[in-house]
Scaffold this motif. Sequence first.
Motif, PDB file in Angstrom:
ATOM      1  N   LYS A   1       1.060  10.468   3.270  1.00 49.03           N
ATOM      2  CA  LYS A   1       2.235   9.606   3.473  1.00 49.03           C
ATOM      3  C   LYS A   1       2.828   9.171   2.138  1.00 49.03           C
ATOM      4  CE  LYS A   1       3.226   8.738   7.789  1.00 49.03           C
ATOM      5  NZ  LYS A   1       2.174   8.216   8.660  1.00 49.03           N
ATOM      6  N   ILE A   2       1.951   8.767   1.215  1.00 45.54           N
ATOM      7  CA  ILE A   2       2.444   8.256  -0.061  1.00 45.54           C
ATOM      8  C   ILE A   2       3.130   9.364  -0.855  1.00 45.54           C
ATOM      9  CG2 ILE A   2       1.697   7.335  -2.278  1.00 45.54           C
ATOM     10  CD1 ILE A   2      -0.488   5.832  -0.660  1.00 45.54           C
TER      11      ILE A   2
ATOM     12  N   ALA B   1       1.116   2.896   6.147  1.00 43.26           N
ATOM     13  CA  ALA B   1       0.091   3.688   5.459  1.00 43.26           C
ATOM     14  C   ALA B   1      -0.834   2.797   4.637  1.00 43.26           C
ATOM     15  CB  ALA B   1       0.747   4.725   4.559  1.00 43.26           C
ATOM     16  N   PHE B   2      -0.350   1.619   4.272  1.00 38.32           N
ATOM     17  CA  PHE B   2      -1.169   0.713   3.478  1.00 38.32           C
ATOM     18  C   PHE B   2      -2.018  -0.210   4.339  1.00 38.32           C
ATOM     19  CE2 PHE B   2       2.136   1.871   0.555  1.00 38.32           C
ATOM     20  CZ  PHE B   2       1.406   2.120  -0.574  1.00 38.32           C
TER      21      PHE B   2
ATOM     22  N   LYS C   1      -4.750  -0.591   7.086  1.00 38.39           N
ATOM     23  CA  LYS C   1      -5.784   0.188   7.767  1.00 38.39           C
ATOM     24  C   LYS C   1      -5.930  -0.188   9.241  1.00 38.39           C
ATOM     25  CE  LYS C   1      -8.727   1.661   3.994  1.00 38.39           C
ATOM     26  NZ  LYS C   1      -9.831   1.234   3.152  1.00 38.39           N
TER      27      LYS C   1
ATOM     28  N   LEU D   1      14.783   4.787   1.102  1.00 44.31           N
ATOM     29  CA  LEU D   1      14.214   5.301   2.344  1.00 44.31           C
ATOM     30  C   LEU D   1      14.917   4.643   3.529  1.00 44.31           C
ATOM     31  CD1 LEU D   1      10.396   5.215   1.563  1.00 44.31           C
ATOM     32  CD2 LEU D   1      11.926   7.138   1.387  1.00 44.31           C
TER      33      LEU D   1
ATOM     34  N   SER E   1      -2.836  -4.827  -0.232  1.00 48.89           N
ATOM     35  CA  SER E   1      -3.297  -3.850   0.750  1.00 48.89           C
ATOM     36  C   SER E   1      -4.730  -3.465   0.427  1.00 48.89           C
ATOM     37  CB  SER E   1      -2.414  -2.611   0.736  1.00 48.89           C
ATOM     38  OG  SER E   1      -2.814  -1.774  -0.311  1.00 48.89           O
ATOM     39  N   GLU E   2      -5.475  -3.082   1.450  1.00 49.30           N
ATOM     40  CA  GLU E   2      -6.899  -2.832   1.231  1.00 49.30           C
ATOM     41  C   GLU E   2      -7.164  -1.421   0.730  1.00 49.30           C
ATOM     42  OE1 GLU E   2      -6.538  -2.947   5.749  1.00 49.30           O
ATOM     43  OE2 GLU E   2      -5.202  -3.100   4.073  1.00 49.30           O
ATOM     44  N   THR E   3      -6.112  -0.596   0.604  1.00 52.30           N
ATOM     45  CA  THR E   3      -6.318   0.748   0.087  1.00 52.30           C
ATOM     46  C   THR E   3      -6.474   0.696  -1.438  1.00 52.30           C
ATOM     47  OG1 THR E   3      -3.950   0.939   0.067  1.00 52.30           O
ATOM     48  CG2 THR E   3      -5.097   1.993   1.872  1.00 52.30           C
TER      49      THR E   3
ATOM     50  N   THR F   1       2.762  -5.996  -2.231  1.00 48.78           N
ATOM     51  CA  THR F   1       2.206  -5.248  -1.101  1.00 48.78           C
ATOM     52  C   THR F   1       1.089  -4.326  -1.553  1.00 48.78           C
ATOM     53  OG1 THR F   1       4.405  -5.304  -0.160  1.00 48.78           O
ATOM     54  CG2 THR F   1       2.833  -3.835   0.879  1.00 48.78           C
ATOM     55  N   TYR F   2       1.277  -3.668  -2.707  1.00 45.59           N
ATOM     56  CA  TYR F   2       0.196  -2.843  -3.252  1.00 45.59           C
ATOM     57  C   TYR F   2      -1.061  -3.686  -3.455  1.00 45.59           C
ATOM     58  CZ  TYR F   2       3.300   1.039  -4.592  1.00 45.59           C
ATOM     59  OH  TYR F   2       4.151   2.088  -4.606  1.00 45.59           O
ATOM     60  N   LEU F   3      -0.858  -4.862  -4.055  1.00 48.50           N
ATOM     61  CA  LEU F   3      -2.023  -5.668  -4.423  1.00 48.50           C
ATOM     62  C   LEU F   3      -2.695  -6.298  -3.211  1.00 48.50           C
ATOM     63  CD1 LEU F   3      -0.640  -7.412  -7.617  1.00 48.50           C
ATOM     64  CD2 LEU F   3      -2.452  -5.741  -7.533  1.00 48.50           C
TER      65      LEU F   3
ATOM     66  N   LEU G   1      -8.854  -8.931   2.042  1.00 43.48           N
ATOM     67  CA  LEU G   1      -7.661  -8.096   2.209  1.00 43.48           C
ATOM     68  C   LEU G   1      -7.664  -7.353   3.542  1.00 43.48           C
ATOM     69  CD1 LEU G   1      -7.259  -6.590  -1.371  1.00 43.48           C
ATOM     70  CD2 LEU G   1      -5.979  -8.446  -0.347  1.00 43.48           C
ATOM     71  N   ASN G   2      -8.856  -7.124   4.101  1.00 49.27           N
ATOM     72  CA  ASN G   2      -8.912  -6.494   5.419  1.00 49.27           C
ATOM     73  C   ASN G   2      -8.319  -7.372   6.501  1.00 49.27           C
ATOM     74  OD1 ASN G   2      -9.972  -3.980   5.060  1.00 49.27           O
ATOM     75  ND2 ASN G   2     -12.076  -4.720   4.957  1.00 49.27           N
TER      76      ASN G   2
ATOM     77  N   TYR H   1       0.393  -9.882   4.354  1.00 51.65           N
ATOM     78  CA  TYR H   1       1.311 -10.705   3.566  1.00 51.65           C
ATOM     79  C   TYR H   1       2.704 -10.090   3.598  1.00 51.65           C
ATOM     80  CZ  TYR H   1       3.633 -12.417  -0.664  1.00 51.65           C
ATOM     81  OH  TYR H   1       4.543 -12.939  -1.547  1.00 51.65           O
TER      82      TYR H   1
ATOM     83  N   LYS I   1       6.447  10.186   0.754  1.00 51.07           N
ATOM     84  CA  LYS I   1       7.463   9.164   0.488  1.00 51.07           C
ATOM     85  C   LYS I   1       7.995   9.272  -0.937  1.00 51.07           C
ATOM     86  CE  LYS I   1       8.217   5.079  -1.578  1.00 51.07           C
ATOM     87  NZ  LYS I   1       7.819   4.678  -2.920  1.00 51.07           N
ATOM     88  N   GLU I   2       7.070   9.501  -1.895  1.00 55.11           N
ATOM     89  CA  GLU I   2       7.503   9.603  -3.289  1.00 55.11           C
ATOM     90  C   GLU I   2       8.436  10.795  -3.464  1.00 55.11           C
ATOM     91  OE1 GLU I   2       6.810   7.856  -6.150  1.00 55.11           O
ATOM     92  OE2 GLU I   2       5.795   6.263  -5.050  1.00 55.11           O
TER      93      GLU I   2
ATOM     94  N   MET J   1      -3.188   8.959   4.805  1.00 54.21           N
ATOM     95  CA  MET J   1      -2.553   7.901   4.037  1.00 54.21           C
ATOM     96  C   MET J   1      -1.969   8.444   2.722  1.00 54.21           C
ATOM     97  SD  MET J   1      -3.021   4.579   2.082  1.00 54.21           S
ATOM     98  CE  MET J   1      -3.644   5.597   0.854  1.00 54.21           C
TER      99      MET J   1
ATOM    100  N   ILE K   1      -3.619 -12.908  -5.043  1.00 55.31           N
ATOM    101  CA  ILE K   1      -3.011 -12.209  -6.174  1.00 55.31           C
ATOM    102  C   ILE K   1      -2.529 -13.179  -7.241  1.00 55.31           C
ATOM    103  CG2 ILE K   1      -2.373 -10.112  -4.955  1.00 55.31           C
ATOM    104  CD1 ILE K   1       0.354 -11.158  -4.528  1.00 55.31           C
TER     105      ILE K   1
ATOM    106  N   ILE L   1      -3.522   5.129  -5.812  1.00 50.16           N
ATOM    107  CA  ILE L   1      -2.072   5.174  -5.650  1.00 50.16           C
ATOM    108  C   ILE L   1      -1.398   5.298  -7.010  1.00 50.16           C
ATOM    109  CG2 ILE L   1      -0.066   3.869  -4.871  1.00 50.16           C
ATOM    110  CD1 ILE L   1      -1.972   2.529  -2.852  1.00 50.16           C
TER     111      ILE L   1
ATOM    112  N   LYS M   1      -3.843  -7.228  12.175  1.00 48.48           N
ATOM    113  CA  LYS M   1      -4.585  -8.182  11.365  1.00 48.48           C
ATOM    114  C   LYS M   1      -4.445  -9.587  11.911  1.00 48.48           C
ATOM    115  CE  LYS M   1      -4.529  -5.476   7.225  1.00 48.48           C
ATOM    116  NZ  LYS M   1      -4.244  -5.434   5.808  1.00 48.48           N
TER     117      LYS M   1
ATOM    118  N   TYR N   1       5.841   4.055   5.875  1.00 49.76           N
ATOM    119  CA  TYR N   1       5.175   3.983   4.581  1.00 49.76           C
ATOM    120  C   TYR N   1       4.344   2.714   4.473  1.00 49.76           C
ATOM    121  CZ  TYR N   1       4.698   4.050  -0.499  1.00 49.76           C
ATOM    122  OH  TYR N   1       4.208   4.057  -1.766  1.00 49.76           O
TER     123      TYR N   1
END
Lengths: 220, 216
Positions: free
Chosen positions: A4-5, B108-109, B111, B97, A84-86, A80-82, B81-82, B86, A8-9, A1, B58, A91, B159, B105
């Motif tokens: 990948k990040i 990757a977020f 799981k 990209l 996601s469960e990662t 999406t960041y917020l 979140l699991n 969204y 991509k960056e 993971m 959020i 990040i 999910k 990408y």
Amino acid sequence: MLRKIIYKEFKSYFRNLNSIFLPLIFFFLIISIFPLLIGPDKNLLNKIIPGIVWITVIFTTLLSSSNFFKDEYNNGFIETYLTSETSLELILFLKIILCWIFTCLPIIFFIPIVSIFFDIPLKNSFVILFTLIIGSPILVSIGIFGSSLTLGIPKNNVLVPVITLPFYIPILIFSASAIESVSSGLPYEMQLYILTALLCFVLPIMPYLLKYTLTLSINN
Amino acid sequence: MEEVLNNLEISIDRASCFKGNNMIFENISYSVKNSEMMLIMGPNGCGKTTFIKSICGIQKLESGSIKLNSIDINSDSSEHLNNILYIGHKNSLNNDLTVFENLEYLCAFDKSVDSIPEQEIKKSLEYFGIAKFKDYLVSKISEGNKKKTSLARLLLSKKKIWLLDEPLSFIDSEGNVKILDLFNKHITNGGLIILSSHIDISKDVTNTKKYYMGNS
């Protein structure tokens, strides 16, 4: 993971080559304009070049970090960041490091060449290099923090420098005094240690602060 | 890896949300179980997006609570979140990209997606008929195709809870049918969908509960 990040960056930085070259070109413009304006006084240039290097680093970090989250805010990636469960902290830490690699590291690479241009003694140029290596990550992370604070505000270009510059001042004071000390033959290690301490303080807490401010920006 | 819950219930209890002094929505009480779809309708600016964001966890609520299986989503956010996927009305696609790289990408977020979903990404792009844009930069493709690209995540993720904000805007009629098909499949597989839309699709998808949000 994480691979990948990072991948991509790197890819999006390389597709936007001007984001890498802008700091460098800015740097060389300023470095080459100063001798033209001041005249070829070697002693004077020797004295002011370290300061000029630092000024360019400050402005390039401000330039590149003031809109750091803007694209991601506009295209909704922060949500999406917020959601996601990662680990978002990880990040954000990576993003700070990568931003530093692409904005400050190219400049740091050219410091030895600049030192040769201006005939700066080897020991002095090493100290300049060290202050930059230790100080610029702090500048980048503070700049990114400023940009995350102003996300919800449209047309925030003026606000970021106003917010972040006061936080830059301690770093500037200690690096300037380290450079000053080495050029007058005094011990300079203390200032470098303080800079390192600042780095060790700022870098780990910054991802947590950023996560909090990003959540705030979504809430407003 | 935590196991995916089989029985899901999202219950919203007297939720109210303020931004500054502006009331966005007030006193919403509702509950959705698995194999159900909640369709949120209402005029522009009535707070549909904010409402969906608050179900994501959020957006902070002023009062009231949102619970997943009777656990507050803010108290156990990792569990929540699991389970949720969204997709906002901003597509969260990076303009620098390509379509394929973006999906890679985004996976990757997530799981619930296998490690290298190359084949699945191709398949999902083919499903929406945008496989030929695979290597185009996202900034070069049309709005509708951007939307389809972001919705291709629905096929990739495993999910159970989908939270979709205006998934049907910009989409052509052919794409609409495919998306509704996808919704039906997800509902029959025991999934849960909460979505906002301006098109009344309650007749096209089984087990739809409609919820009207008024202008506040």
